[in-house]
Design a protein around this motif. Sequence first.
Motif, short mmCIF file in Angstrom:
data_model
loop_
_atom_site.label_atom_id
_atom_site.label_comp_id
_atom_site.label_asym_id
_atom_site.label_seq_id
_atom_site.Cartn_x
_atom_site.Cartn_y
_atom_site.Cartn_z
N ASP A 42 4.76 0.64 6.35
CA ASP A 42 5.88 1.41 5.47
C ASP A 42 5.50 2.95 5.80
O ASP A 42 6.50 3.80 5.42
CB ASP A 42 6.05 1.19 3.99
CG ASP A 42 5.13 1.36 3.24
OD1 ASP A 42 3.92 1.85 3.54
OD2 ASP A 42 5.40 0.94 2.30
N GLY A 43 4.37 3.61 6.15
CA GLY A 43 4.32 5.02 6.17
C GLY A 43 3.72 5.55 4.96
O GLY A 43 3.36 6.67 4.88
N ASN A 44 3.76 4.94 3.65
CA ASN A 44 3.45 5.46 2.68
C ASN A 44 2.07 5.85 2.56
O ASN A 44 1.02 5.21 3.22
CB ASN A 44 3.61 4.31 1.29
CG ASN A 44 5.19 4.77 1.11
OD1 ASN A 44 5.59 5.54 1.30
ND2 ASN A 44 5.81 3.53 0.55
N ARG A 45 1.44 6.89 1.74
CA ARG A 45 0.02 7.45 1.76
C ARG A 45 -0.31 7.34 0.39
O ARG A 45 0.52 7.79 -0.39
CB ARG A 45 -0.15 8.85 2.22
CG ARG A 45 0.70 8.86 3.83
CD ARG A 45 0.33 10.18 4.24
NE ARG A 45 -1.03 10.50 4.48
CZ ARG A 45 -1.43 11.67 4.91
NH1 ARG A 45 -0.73 12.80 5.07
NH2 ARG A 45 -2.70 11.89 5.26
N PHE A 46 -1.70 6.96 0.08
CA PHE A 46 -2.07 7.07 -1.18
C PHE A 46 -3.38 7.52 -1.23
O PHE A 46 -4.23 7.73 -0.22
CB PHE A 46 -2.37 5.50 -1.54
CG PHE A 46 -1.03 4.80 -1.71
CD1 PHE A 46 -0.02 4.67 -2.73
CD2 PHE A 46 -0.62 4.22 -0.21
CE1 PHE A 46 1.27 4.13 -2.50
CE2 PHE A 46 0.78 3.46 -0.37
CZ PHE A 46 1.45 3.33 -1.39
N ARG A 47 -3.99 7.80 -2.45
CA ARG A 47 -5.42 8.36 -2.76
C ARG A 47 -6.34 7.19 -2.69
O ARG A 47 -7.62 7.40 -2.29
CB ARG A 47 -5.40 9.14 -4.04
CG ARG A 47 -5.00 8.38 -5.26
CD ARG A 47 -5.13 9.32 -6.55
NE ARG A 47 -4.45 8.56 -7.73
CZ ARG A 47 -5.31 7.77 -8.45
NH1 ARG A 47 -6.43 7.45 -8.16
NH2 ARG A 47 -4.77 6.98 -9.69
N THR A 48 -5.96 6.06 -2.98
CA THR A 48 -6.64 4.75 -2.81
C THR A 48 -5.82 3.76 -2.73
O THR A 48 -4.70 3.63 -2.92
CB THR A 48 -7.41 4.77 -4.07
OG1 THR A 48 -8.67 3.66 -3.98
CG2 THR A 48 -6.80 4.32 -5.49
N PHE A 49 -6.44 2.63 -2.13
CA PHE A 49 -5.92 1.27 -1.85
C PHE A 49 -6.44 0.59 -3.36
O PHE A 49 -7.35 0.94 -3.82
CB PHE A 49 -5.99 0.73 -0.84
CG PHE A 49 -5.14 0.96 0.45
CD1 PHE A 49 -4.30 2.06 0.20
CD2 PHE A 49 -5.09 0.35 1.41
CE1 PHE A 49 -3.31 2.30 1.11
CE2 PHE A 49 -4.00 0.75 2.52
CZ PHE A 49 -3.25 1.66 2.30
N ALA A 61 -8.56 -2.71 -0.19
CA ALA A 61 -8.07 -3.61 0.67
C ALA A 61 -6.57 -3.98 0.49
O ALA A 61 -5.83 -4.16 1.54
CB ALA A 61 -8.90 -4.83 0.02
N LEU A 62 -5.87 -3.67 -0.64
CA LEU A 62 -4.59 -4.02 -0.99
C LEU A 62 -3.68 -2.73 -1.11
O LEU A 62 -3.86 -1.75 -1.81
CB LEU A 62 -4.52 -4.80 -2.31
CG LEU A 62 -3.03 -5.26 -2.62
CD1 LEU A 62 -2.73 -6.59 -1.58
CD2 LEU A 62 -3.14 -6.03 -4.08
N SER A 63 -2.68 -2.68 -0.24
CA SER A 63 -1.89 -1.43 -0.30
C SER A 63 -1.01 -1.52 -1.32
O SER A 63 -0.24 -2.50 -1.42
CB SER A 63 -1.18 -1.56 1.09
OG SER A 63 0.04 -0.66 0.94
N PRO A 64 -0.78 -0.53 -2.05
CA PRO A 64 0.05 -0.41 -3.46
C PRO A 64 1.53 -0.73 -2.90
O PRO A 64 2.31 -1.43 -3.82
CB PRO A 64 -0.02 0.79 -3.97
CG PRO A 64 -1.52 1.10 -3.35
CD PRO A 64 -1.52 0.88 -2.27
#
Length: 255
Positions: A42-49, A61-64
């Motif tokens: 989906d192209g979303n970006r995060f500081r951590t998975f 491991a798991l995308s929020p």
Amino acid sequence: MKKLFKLILNIIPRPLLIRVSYLVRPILVFFLKGNTYTDPIDGNRFRTFLPYGYGKQRNNALSPSTLSLERHRLLWLYLKNETDFFTSNHKVLHFAPEQAFYKRFRNMKNLDYVTTDLNSPLADVKADICNLPFKENEFDIIFCNHVLEHIPDDTKAMQELYRVLKPGGFGVFQIPQDLNREKTFEDNSITDKKERAKIFGQYDHVRIYGRDYFDKLRSVGFKVDEVDYTNTLSQKDITTYCLAKGEIIPVVYKN
């Protein structure tokens, strides 16, 4: 957080987890936004998975946002970059449909998309993989990912998958696999859930597949490509997308 997620995974039944996740996901997305990791789905970006694992837990491991794991993100990239899955018309059978894919595949106009499982609330057709209610040569593409390790008679399941796949079609049958193990390991005498999770990686797995998995698929009639797609990606992409380097995508074909 690791202990909390491990406790949730081992206590709450999977169908209920799927329903609860729809409520929790927006909260996780809001609090974990950042610029370190990207979900290619989906192209979303995060500081951590998030960590994930029934036995030993894996970090990041798991995308929020999509709730995808490493294997889902790898498969998405492979389908997008190496196949016509997103552009040509296909009749698709999807076993135990993953949340990361379900709505996206369902909304694709080029797909005649059928889902099946015995227990999943996302299944259109409740069916036993060893006795499928579909015609021979019915589907262009079959996804059966992280299912066969749950099936006592996986040979019969593979035969059914071969039967319903069209000649010229392809399937992706991902499994948890120990590539350092030559032979697949099973031991039905181990009944304790904690011990099974420790040995098999998950309490409801019936085997650990070794490198002989590919030959077992071939013995049923499939042509098998052992695709190491991470080998085509840069280390930066592997890190950014939180992929498992060296993971093999088993892509099967019916001649």
